[in-house]
Motif scaffolding. Structure first.
Motif, PDB file in Angstrom:
ATOM      1  N   LYS A  48     -11.393  -2.083 -11.991  1.00 50.78           N
ATOM      2  CA  LYS A  48     -10.697  -3.156 -11.270  1.00 50.78           C
ATOM      3  C   LYS A  48     -10.969  -4.513 -11.925  1.00 50.78           C
ATOM      4  O   LYS A  48     -10.074  -5.346 -12.054  1.00 50.78           O
ATOM      5  CB  LYS A  48     -11.139  -3.168  -9.812  1.00 50.78           C
TER       6      LYS A  48
ATOM      7  N   ARG B  24       0.816  -1.213   0.000  1.00 55.96           N
ATOM      8  CA  ARG B  24       0.000   0.000   0.000  1.00 55.96           C
ATOM      9  C   ARG B  24       0.856   1.272   0.000  1.00 55.96           C
ATOM     10  O   ARG B  24       0.444   2.294  -0.514  1.00 55.96           O
ATOM     11  CB  ARG B  24      -0.907   0.013   1.218  1.00 55.96           C
TER      12      ARG B  24
ATOM     13  N   GLU C  36      -6.147  10.361  -3.092  1.00 53.89           N
ATOM     14  CA  GLU C  36      -6.184   9.312  -4.108  1.00 53.89           C
ATOM     15  C   GLU C  36      -7.597   9.162  -4.655  1.00 53.89           C
ATOM     16  O   GLU C  36      -8.579   9.097  -3.910  1.00 53.89           O
ATOM     17  CB  GLU C  36      -5.717   7.988  -3.507  1.00 53.89           C
ATOM     18  N   VAL C  37      -7.705   9.103  -5.977  1.00 53.82           N
ATOM     19  CA  VAL C  37      -9.000   8.948  -6.632  1.00 53.82           C
ATOM     20  C   VAL C  37      -9.401   7.480  -6.565  1.00 53.82           C
ATOM     21  O   VAL C  37      -8.611   6.590  -6.889  1.00 53.82           O
ATOM     22  CB  VAL C  37      -8.912   9.415  -8.102  1.00 53.82           C
ATOM     23  N   GLN C  38     -10.624   7.219  -6.120  1.00 54.95           N
ATOM     24  CA  GLN C  38     -11.126   5.843  -6.042  1.00 54.95           C
ATOM     25  C   GLN C  38     -11.540   5.366  -7.428  1.00 54.95           C
ATOM     26  O   GLN C  38     -12.254   6.057  -8.148  1.00 54.95           O
ATOM     27  CB  GLN C  38     -12.307   5.772  -5.070  1.00 54.95           C
ATOM     28  N   LYS C  39     -11.107   4.183  -7.783  1.00 52.05           N
ATOM     29  CA  LYS C  39     -11.412   3.640  -9.101  1.00 52.05           C
ATOM     30  C   LYS C  39     -12.719   2.846  -9.040  1.00 52.05           C
ATOM     31  O   LYS C  39     -12.970   2.148  -8.066  1.00 52.05           O
ATOM     32  CB  LYS C  39     -10.272   2.743  -9.558  1.00 52.05           C
ATOM     33  N   PRO C  40     -13.536   2.937 -10.092  1.00 52.72           N
ATOM     34  CA  PRO C  40     -14.780   2.166 -10.096  1.00 52.72           C
ATOM     35  C   PRO C  40     -14.511   0.670 -10.203  1.00 52.72           C
ATOM     36  O   PRO C  40     -13.426   0.241 -10.627  1.00 52.72           O
ATOM     37  CB  PRO C  40     -15.539   2.691 -11.314  1.00 52.72           C
ATOM     38  N   ILE C  41     -15.495  -0.126  -9.848  1.00 54.96           N
ATOM     39  CA  ILE C  41     -15.347  -1.586  -9.836  1.00 54.96           C
ATOM     40  C   ILE C  41     -15.122  -2.131 -11.243  1.00 54.96           C
ATOM     41  O   ILE C  41     -14.452  -3.142 -11.418  1.00 54.96           O
ATOM     42  CB  ILE C  41     -16.562  -2.247  -9.142  1.00 54.96           C
TER      43      ILE C  41
ATOM     44  N   ARG D  96      -3.529   9.050   1.025  1.00 53.13           N
ATOM     45  CA  ARG D  96      -4.736   8.288   0.753  1.00 53.13           C
ATOM     46  C   ARG D  96      -5.941   9.216   0.546  1.00 53.13           C
ATOM     47  O   ARG D  96      -6.844   8.912  -0.217  1.00 53.13           O
ATOM     48  CB  ARG D  96      -5.003   7.308   1.901  1.00 53.13           C
ATOM     49  N   GLU D  97      -5.985  10.359   1.211  1.00 49.58           N
ATOM     50  CA  GLU D  97      -7.136  11.263   1.095  1.00 49.58           C
ATOM     51  C   GLU D  97      -7.249  11.847  -0.308  1.00 49.58           C
ATOM     52  O   GLU D  97      -8.349  12.121  -0.784  1.00 49.58           O
ATOM     53  CB  GLU D  97      -7.021  12.420   2.102  1.00 49.58           C
TER      54      GLU D  97
END
Length: 168
Positions: free
Chosen positions: A90, A24, A82-87, A79-80
């Motif tokens: 992934k 991580r 960081e852009v969350q990737k859609p499922i 981490r704040e």
């Protein structure tokens, strides 16, 4: 003895490569990548390719990984932010990884590998590389050296200040 070294280096390379992907912390990933490069250099030494081993350590584990570390520390990743990737992204990554694994396994199964076959022990030595480089590939080698010379002169000219320009 050599087989034990081979299996140790293989185990080390696979574990550290997996840790590059699953770690991580990006700085830990770079450090695991350096371990992977050293394990690959050990494999090059076992294959009697000393030049490749030394170049791998100097160029990849030395210069490029230091640059990676500088960039990661300069970016200050958190981490704040960081852009969350859609499922779906992934899922596509897992599918493409499995397809790549299938292609690699297919190529490995089709390869004609003869255990115990004769291998030229002189093929990876620097002396033989120099002989081939300066006989068969002399023109491309000289053209590459001229290209590097032009790039170096261009970099000096771009970095040179005008005499009347004030310093900041």
């Amino acid at each position: 003895m050599i087989q034990n070294v081979f299996w140790f280096l293989t185990f080390l390379a696979i574990i550290s490569a997996c840790m590059v992907v699953f770690s991580r912390n990006p700085i830990h990933s770079v450090l695991y990548l350096i371990i992977t490069f050293f394990a690959l250099s050990g494999h090059y030494l076992l294959l009697n390719a000393q030049f490749l081993a030394v170049v791998n350590i100097i160029v990849y584990a030395g210069a490029i990984m230091v640059l990676f570390l500088f960039v990661i520390m300069f970016l200050n990743l958190r981490r704040e932010t960081e852009v969350q990737k859609p499922i779906a992204v992934k899922f596509a990554a897992v599918i493409s990884g499995l397809i790549l694994l299938a292609v690699l396994l297919g190529a490995l199964l089709k390869a004609d590998i003869q255990p115990g076959s004769e291998v030229d022990s002189q093929i990876g030595l620097v002396e033989n590389l120099g002989k081939v480089l300066f006989s068969d590939f002399l023109l491309p080698f000289e053209l590459a050296s001229v290209l590097f010379l032009v790039a170096m002169v261009g970099a000096i000219m771009l970095g040179k200040r005008d005499p009347g320009e004030p310093t900041i």
